[in-house]
Design an enzyme around this catalytic site. Structure first.
Site, PDB file in Angstrom:
ATOM      1  N   GLU A  96       0.808  -1.219   0.000  1.00 43.78           N
ATOM      2  CA  GLU A  96       0.000   0.000   0.000  1.00 43.78           C
ATOM      3  C   GLU A  96       0.844   1.273   0.000  1.00 43.78           C
ATOM      4  O   GLU A  96       0.635   2.176   0.824  1.00 43.78           O
ATOM      5  CB  GLU A  96      -0.985  -0.016   1.176  1.00 43.78           C
ATOM      6  N   GLU A 132      -4.293  -8.739  -0.595  1.00 44.94           N
ATOM      7  CA  GLU A 132      -4.866  -8.504   0.736  1.00 44.94           C
ATOM      8  C   GLU A 132      -6.349  -8.252   0.556  1.00 44.94           C
ATOM      9  O   GLU A 132      -6.752  -7.353  -0.182  1.00 44.94           O
ATOM     10  CB  GLU A 132      -4.184  -7.314   1.411  1.00 44.94           C
TER      11      GLU A 132
END
Length: 849
Positions: free
Chosen positions: A471, A547
């Protein structure tokens, strides 16, 4: 649409709408492995091969907290500006220093888990204590953010001429090492292993002193990370002519048909010479199967290795009909690599490896050994109830076994290089691994971290993906051009060090620019609205869920209550298990994915704040007790018949109120009965669940699962009486007397009929004596702030966990539990005895005589 990440959820405060340990079969391979290694009780990968010595340096340390602001309270370190003016003058690392008030500890050690919780919500975003479990660490807490470790040890005169290294598997975070008054070096990363050559600073034939200062005022992540020497420490002794660290590689290429396969092994290593003259060295590889039988051997031609130089050696070997590593049968081989000069062995090491093939296909998904397989994965941090980040080795196997019990076949190390024992457990238990570095950067530090990770684990068959980050929103957005360049450099480094595996990153964006441009395998975090379009526009790029889910729930809770900081087991948050698994499970072109998370973990108590101190994202809680979601995955990730009924049926005061009753099952049809009366049958939807609305009345609900028209499974939930007794059970009845092994115990409250009381919250006091000690307690309650290092713990929905560690003395370990009433001991009690059996200890560094 607006792109919302899990970290955004933490700061936004958005509102969102059965418990037992894994049974013994989940541990069969782990136990068999330990039984096969009774001479040490430890994985063979940790053993050195003579003449090299690798000594565990965990026992007999002294510890004290320092102070990041006040040098008077920090052993005088930094009192003036003369600390490093002369070599050999650090008194705290010399004879005569008084450490009598320091306390005795063994490693691994995490002092953060011992600290009290502090309600401090100052700061913003990741800088808040909230994200880190409300533990007082950081520059604002100097009195609890620095720790000192001290040890004295003997070095025999016979070690003269050898090289001696101090090797850390990991310490959090900024570490300075001193030996015999001399500063040796420092390390500024919380996860990467590091080492220092002590050879010139040792006193041979005498007592030596080592001091380690660990400063945890700065961190690496946005989650609980612990503090201290939380992984193993080693003292390694080797000849001046030796194998390079992590330079031995075994790469297999499988060929032939399934009836008569073969594997070509490409063998390589580097020999280093720190001696005073050139040496003519020869390298030999001996390949052993799981039974210890030699199945292949190879020699490299002798080469001259110059003084202060190195040389590369390579060879190849052929394995006929190799036993392939797979998730069903994780076969491992061992390579013994020896360095000889004129027939005399000068150094040797052992490398564990597996033979298998891996392929990611953009149209057909993932293949292991040529067979289609969905990645049924979970992301995980590295902490556990009672011990923080300092996990005993056995606990790594325990945690992995719980995940295997629900059908998990892969794990992701979120978001950092894992401890060696976690990777070894994956290798030995047949769990695939997405191995992730901490710093997503091509700066010198980031590349050094990446190189250490890849080199350290590139022989592990469980690892199928290298991940270069998580991220990195700036590098996918406003800094996309730099992100693409940074990622390209990191990917090239991975391919240079290991050309056999794909490289990916966990990206919470549409993967149309930035880091995504450089990776081999495209990972999507959440955002089920992105992969279909990306696949349509990029049909040659393989895709997986890096994820997914973030399905918040609190174990044993069936109503979301914002006053009590709990989330119900039905509705969760942010991509429920059914939502993400239907998406990735039904699309052949995806490789599968990793749910966030397998285990609850400290910090990130989404969607709450104080007094919550740990996350609710786990499919199991911080102890490993399953939540109801666990059984959704078990139904659809495993092949055998499965049936799970919830909630419990203790709803005093809610008589006549409608209660939602759910079933997770992979059978054809399920009928629900309420006090013997049918509430109706329902067909089981593929990858879905069943639900009924039932007016509560005390008694019994029962789910009956049918396959081909016949009842094959049933489950009941009964209204219980109050707690009348306690029960203690352990994951093993016998452990090793090595000062390291642990037993994980479950405490349960039972009613007068022996039924688990699902609403019991009694405070339980534990006592351990004999050949063991209590090292941690927990209950899986994210709002519980009782000490995890104390001897008491409240039950949470009828359960608590204690972790008991052996001493080095064989004998009986006695554990006693009793509830604590307002005026002292209550009426509930239980006792359990565990045997600790004598084993040969793995070599360790004793305290000086």
């Amino acid at each position: 649409m607006q792109r919302i990440s899990r970290r955004d959820l933490i700061s936004s405060g958005l509102a969102f709408s059965a418990t037992c340990l894994a049974t013994r079969p989940a541990w069969a391979r782990t136990i068999a492995f330990h039984e096969d290694n009774l001479d040490t009780g430890k994985p063979e990968a940790s053993l050195a091969v003579a003449p090299r010595e690798r000594l565990l340096f965990d026992f007999g340390w002294k510890f004290v907290l320092g102070d990041g602001n006040d040098p008077v309270k920090d052993q005088g370190f930094g009192f003036g500006q003369s600390d490093f003016s002369k070599t050999g003058e650090f008194a705290f690392a010399k004879a005569g220093f008084d450490d009598s008030k320091w306390r005795s500890i063994d490693l691994p050690h995490d002092w953060a888990v011992e600290l009290p919780f502090v309600h401090d919500d100052s700061g913003s975003g990741d800088s808040q204590l909230r994200s880190h479990g409300y533990k007082p660490l950081g520059r604002r807490y100097p009195e609890t953010s620095v720790g000192w470790y001290r040890h004295d040890f003997d070095v025999p005169a016979s070690d003269h001429g050898r090289r001696t290294w101090i090797e850390f598997d990991g310490a959090f975070r900024d570490v300075q090492i001193f030996v015999n008054g001399c500063f040796i070096g420092n390390n500024e990363n919380g996860y990467v292993p590091f080492r220092f050559d002590l050879t010139d600073f040792l006193i041979y034939g005498a007592k030596n002193f080592i001091v380690v200062r660990v400063d945890a005022r700065t961190g690496d992540g946005w989650f609980y990370e612990g503090a201290g020497i939380y992984r193993h420490l080693w003292l390694t002794k080797m000849d001046a002519l030796h194998l390079g660290r992590w330079e031995s590689t075994v790469r297999s290429t499988v060929s032939g048909n399934s009836g008569s396969p073969s594997a070509t092994l490409s063998l390589a290593t580097i020999v280093e010479n720190e001696g005073k003259q050139a040496e003519e060295a020869q390298v030999r590889w001996q390949i052993l199967d799981a039974a210890g039988k030699t199945v292949a051997a190879a020699d490299a031609p002798a080469q001259k290795v110059d003084e202060d130089g190195f040389a590369r050696f390579s060879a190849s070997a052929l394995l006929m009909n190799p036993a392939l590593w797979s998730v069903e049968e994780p076969h491992l081989y061992t390579a013994i690599i020896t360095v000889s000069v004129n027939g005399t062995v000068r150094d040797a090491e052992r490398v564990s490896f597996g033979v298998r093939s891996v392929q990611f296909d953009a149209q057909k998904g993932f293949f292991l050994n040529g067979k289609s397989l969905k990645i049924q994965g979970t992301c995980n941090h590295q902490d556990h109830a009672g011990v923080g980040a300092a996990l005993p080795d056995r606990l790594q196997y325990f945690r992995l076994g719980v995940l295997q019990q629900m059908g998990c076949n892969a794990v992701r190390t979120s978001h950092n290089m894992p401890t060696p024992e976690w990777v070894e457990a994956c290798d030995r238990m047949g769990v695939m691994l997405m191995c992730e570095t901490r710093q997503a950067s091509s700066n010198p530090s980031g590349l050094a971290q990446l190189e250490a990770m890849v080199k350290r684990y590139r022989n592990s068959p469980s690892i199928i993906i290298w991940s270069i980050g998580n991220e990195e929103n700036a590098l996918q957005g406003p800094m996309a051009e730099q992100g693409a360049a940074i990622a390209a450099t990191m990917v090239r480094k991975c391919h240079e060090l290991d050309p056999t595996r794909v490289v990916s990153a966990a990206v919470n964006a549409d993967n149309r620019k930035g880091i995504s441009d450089a990776v081999d395998l495209v990972g999507f975090n959440y955002h089920l609205d992105f992969p279909d379009a990306f696949h349509r526009d990029n049909p040659t790029r393989p895709i997986f869920g890096s994820e997914t889910s973030s399905a918040v729930s609190t174990r044993g809770e069936y109503t979301t209550d914002w006053q009590r900081n709990v989330v119900d087991a039905y509705h969760g948050v942010f991509e429920l298990p059914e939502l993400w698994w239907k998406f990735y499970g039904e699309r052949d072109w995806t490789a599968g994915g990793f749910a966030w998370t397998g285990y609850d973990y400290r910090g990130e108590p989404t969607p709450f704040g104080w007094p919550s101190v740990s996350a609710n994202f786990g499919i199991v809680d911080l102890c490993g007790f399953p939540k109801d979601y666990f059984y959704y995955y078990k139904a659809w990730w495993r092949s055998e018949p499965s049936l799970h009924l919830f909630p419990h049926w203790n709803w005093l005061g809610k008589e006549g109120t409608e209660i939602a009753v759910w079933v997770y099952s992979n059978l054809d049809e399920v009928e629900l009965l309420v006090n013997g009366v049918s509430a109706g049958s329902q067909k089981v939807p593929h990858l879905g669940h069943l639900e009924w609305k039932v007016k509560y009345e005390a008694g019994l609900i029962e789910a009956r699962g049918l396959k081909n028209g016949k009842v094959v499974l049933s489950e009941k939930r009964e209204t219980t009486g109050p707690a009348a007794s306690l029960r203690l059970t352990a994951d093993r009845a016998e452990i090793f007397a090595d000062g390291e092994d642990v037993a994980i115990l479950k405490a349960e409250a039972l009613d007068s009929q022996g039924r688990i009381v699902p609403v019991a919250d009694d405070l339980i006091a534990f006592r351990v004596w004999g050949a063991g000690k209590l090292i941690g307690v927990g209950n899986g309650n994210s709002n519980c702030q009782e000490s995890e290092k104390g001897s008491k713990r409240s039950l949470f929905h009828g359960l608590a966990q204690i972790i008991v560690q052996s001493t080095k003395d064989a004998g009986e370990i006695y554990i006693e539990a009793a509830n604590q009433g307002a005026d002292g001991p209550g009426a509930l009690s239980a006792r359990l005895t565990i045997k600790s059996k004598q084993v040969k200890l793995r070599p360790f560094v004793p305290a000086a005589r």
